[in-house]
Design a protein around this motif. Structure first.
Motif, PDB file in Angstrom:
ATOM      1  N   ASP A 230       0.860  -1.181   0.000  1.00  0.00           N
ATOM      2  CA  ASP A 230       0.000   0.000   0.000  1.00  0.00           C
ATOM      3  C   ASP A 230       0.900   1.237   0.000  1.00  0.00           C
ATOM      4  OD1 ASP A 230       0.883   0.154   2.686  1.00  0.00           O
ATOM      5  OD2 ASP A 230      -0.833  -1.048   3.348  1.00  0.00           O
ATOM      6  N   ASP A 231       0.424   2.321   0.553  1.00  0.00           N
ATOM      7  CA  ASP A 231       1.208   3.551   0.522  1.00  0.00           C
ATOM      8  C   ASP A 231       2.361   3.553   1.530  1.00  0.00           C
ATOM      9  OD1 ASP A 231      -0.395   4.562  -1.455  1.00  0.00           O
ATOM     10  OD2 ASP A 231      -1.733   5.626  -0.071  1.00  0.00           O
ATOM     11  N   ARG A 232       2.381   2.597   2.442  1.00  0.00           N
ATOM     12  CA  ARG A 232       3.455   2.536   3.429  1.00  0.00           C
ATOM     13  C   ARG A 232       4.745   2.010   2.795  1.00  0.00           C
ATOM     14  NH1 ARG A 232       0.984  -1.482   7.641  1.00  0.00           N
ATOM     15  NH2 ARG A 232       0.124  -2.291   5.669  1.00  0.00           N
ATOM     16  N   PRO A 233       5.907   2.421   3.296  1.00  0.00           N
ATOM     17  CA  PRO A 233       7.160   1.817   2.840  1.00  0.00           C
ATOM     18  C   PRO A 233       7.160   0.312   3.113  1.00  0.00           C
ATOM     19  CG  PRO A 233       7.585   3.785   4.152  1.00  0.00           C
ATOM     20  CD  PRO A 233       6.123   3.485   4.296  1.00  0.00           C
ATOM     21  N   VAL A 234       7.885  -0.434   2.298  1.00  0.00           N
ATOM     22  CA  VAL A 234       7.925  -1.891   2.442  1.00  0.00           C
ATOM     23  C   VAL A 234       8.395  -2.277   3.842  1.00  0.00           C
ATOM     24  CG1 VAL A 234       9.060  -4.006   1.648  1.00  0.00           C
ATOM     25  CG2 VAL A 234       8.243  -2.320  -0.013  1.00  0.00           C
ATOM     26  N   GLY A 235       9.410  -1.579   4.347  1.00  0.00           N
ATOM     27  CA  GLY A 235       9.907  -1.892   5.683  1.00  0.00           C
ATOM     28  C   GLY A 235       8.858  -1.698   6.760  1.00  0.00           C
ATOM     29  N   LYS A 236       8.044  -0.661   6.623  1.00  0.00           N
ATOM     30  CA  LYS A 236       6.987  -0.418   7.610  1.00  0.00           C
ATOM     31  C   LYS A 236       5.915  -1.497   7.530  1.00  0.00           C
ATOM     32  CE  LYS A 236       3.697   2.990   9.381  1.00  0.00           C
ATOM     33  NZ  LYS A 236       3.918   2.464  10.753  1.00  0.00           N
ATOM     34  N   THR A 256      19.213  -5.584  -0.409  1.00  0.00           N
ATOM     35  CA  THR A 256      19.005  -6.098  -1.762  1.00  0.00           C
ATOM     36  C   THR A 256      19.262  -4.983  -2.763  1.00  0.00           C
ATOM     37  OG1 THR A 256      17.399  -7.714  -0.967  1.00  0.00           O
ATOM     38  CG2 THR A 256      17.339  -7.171  -3.316  1.00  0.00           C
ATOM     39  N   GLN A 257      18.768  -3.779  -2.448  1.00  0.00           N
ATOM     40  CA  GLN A 257      19.192  -2.579  -3.168  1.00  0.00           C
ATOM     41  C   GLN A 257      20.504  -2.110  -2.543  1.00  0.00           C
ATOM     42  OE1 GLN A 257      16.241   0.572  -3.601  1.00  0.00           O
ATOM     43  NE2 GLN A 257      14.639  -0.858  -3.000  1.00  0.00           N
ATOM     44  N   GLY A 267      14.749   2.457   1.837  1.00  0.00           N
ATOM     45  CA  GLY A 267      14.633   1.050   1.484  1.00  0.00           C
ATOM     46  C   GLY A 267      14.223   0.261   2.711  1.00  0.00           C
ATOM     47  N   ALA A 268      13.842  -1.004   2.484  1.00  0.00           N
ATOM     48  CA  ALA A 268      13.334  -1.821   3.582  1.00  0.00           C
ATOM     49  C   ALA A 268      14.384  -2.041   4.662  1.00  0.00           C
ATOM     50  CB  ALA A 268      12.829  -3.154   3.045  1.00  0.00           C
ATOM     51  N   THR A 269      15.634  -2.330   4.260  1.00  0.00           N
ATOM     52  CA  THR A 269      16.674  -2.569   5.256  1.00  0.00           C
ATOM     53  C   THR A 269      16.896  -1.339   6.119  1.00  0.00           C
ATOM     54  OG1 THR A 269      17.785  -4.142   3.792  1.00  0.00           O
ATOM     55  CG2 THR A 269      19.077  -3.248   5.617  1.00  0.00           C
ATOM     56  N   SER A 270      17.031  -0.183   5.488  1.00  0.00           N
ATOM     57  CA  SER A 270      17.272   1.048   6.242  1.00  0.00           C
ATOM     58  C   SER A 270      16.121   1.338   7.200  1.00  0.00           C
ATOM     59  CB  SER A 270      17.456   2.228   5.279  1.00  0.00           C
ATOM     60  OG  SER A 270      18.598   2.050   4.483  1.00  0.00           O
ATOM     61  N   TYR A 271      14.893   1.131   6.743  1.00  0.00           N
ATOM     62  CA  TYR A 271      13.739   1.391   7.593  1.00  0.00           C
ATOM     63  C   TYR A 271      13.730   0.448   8.798  1.00  0.00           C
ATOM     64  CZ  TYR A 271       9.039   2.481   9.145  1.00  0.00           C
ATOM     65  OH  TYR A 271       7.971   2.886   9.914  1.00  0.00           O
ATOM     66  N   ILE A 272      13.994  -0.822   8.548  1.00  0.00           N
ATOM     67  CA  ILE A 272      13.965  -1.807   9.633  1.00  0.00           C
ATOM     68  C   ILE A 272      15.080  -1.531  10.633  1.00  0.00           C
ATOM     69  CG2 ILE A 272      14.366  -4.257  10.137  1.00  0.00           C
ATOM     70  CD1 ILE A 272      12.692  -4.859   7.607  1.00  0.00           C
TER      71      ILE A 272
END
Length: 284
Positions: A230-236, A256-257, A267-272
């Motif tokens: 949805d509109d949320r970042p993948v990590g969120k 992965t990026q 990106g997902a890693t940075s967000y997590i």
């Protein structure tokens, strides 16, 4: 997971980092080594009449004292924690059971952790905290990119390590595949495993269902959850779903990026790494 290295820094995540590393050591009957890396003394100079010519002994002495006191504080915290957990000091090779010892390194933490960590099964580090220099992002990334081992990142809120419900953040990538292989001892202990995918965050590769079938061949109880995004970042999305499903532990491939792209665009890693509140296993 018979050999574990835990990187110790004076930070908000220190207690959590100790708790997670000791919990894993007791679960697997592991040897746990506490590591603190003292920075190398800088070349401190002072301005003289003819320019920058003289060393500044008072600044050098202050630097040395601060570094020594920090190392002593961390060693005391480590030894008190392992003593409270009932873990003896280093045992002779070939003797089973959890044991602990201390190691003091010197240099740039990223370099030391990335090199020394190569001989351990697992490296435990604290999760970086906003507006704080410690836990060190550079040390975490040094271990991630240079050690070639599995990393456990402990957030400040983690008071224990759980193995009951493990969420795999599956995106089809080589990095996540490698992380799953390294994390298999944790997955084998899980009561249930969730293979979670976010459609907009995947790369070409096997589906979550395909991964689940392979894990089920190991006798694991696996649930597949596909999220369209949805509109949320993948990590969120990943962290929100992990919380909703009661995950004790997250398994995720890192970057992965490219790291640079994630720094610029997110990106997902940075967000997590910035927001996760349960321990997460990563490798690159």
């Amino acid at each position: 997971m018979k050999t574990i290295l835990v990187n110790l820094e004076v930070s908000a995540a220190l207690d959590a980092t100790l708790a997670c590393s000791i919990g894993v050591a007791k679960e697997f009957g592991s040897y746990l080594e506490g590591l603190h890396v003292r920075p190398v003394q800088p070349d401190v100079i002072a301005a003289g009449a003819d320019g920058f010519i003289a060393a500044a002994p008072d600044l050098v002495a202050g630097f040395e004292q601060d570094a020594r006191e920090r190392a002593e504080k961390l060693r005391d915290a480590f030894e008190n924690a392992v003593r409270s957990a009932g873990m003896p000091r280093f045992l002779e090779p070939g003797v089973s059971g959890p044991a602990a010892d201390w190691h003091l390194g010197a240099g740039a933490a990223a370099n030391v952790l990335g090199s020394y960590g190569r001989i351990f099964d697992l490296i435990v580090v604290g999760r970086p905290v906003a507006d704080s220099l410690t836990p060190s992002t550079a040390a975490l990334e040094g271990a991630l990119f240079e050690a070639g081992r599995l990393l456990m990142i402990a957030p400040p809120s983690a008071t224990r390590i759980g193995f009951d419900r493990v969420l795999i953040s599956w995106n089809g990538s080589t990095e996540t595949s490698r992380t799953i292989a390294l994390a298999m001892p944790f997955l084998d202990r899980a009561k249930s495993v969730i293979v979670h995918t976010v459609e907009k965050g995947t790369v070409p590769g096997p589906s979550g269902e395909s991964l689940a079938r392979m894990l089920e061949r190991r006798g694991l109880h696996v649930e597949v959850v596909n999220h369209a995004g949805d509109d949320r970042p993948v990590g969120k999305v990943t962290l929100d779903e992990a919380q909703r499903m009661g995950a004790d532990l997250i398994v995720k491939g890192a970057y992965t990026q490219s790291r640079l792209r994630q720094m610029i665009f997110g990106g997902a890693t940075s967000y997590i790494l910035a927001n996760v509140e349960v321990p997460v296993l990563m490798s690159h």
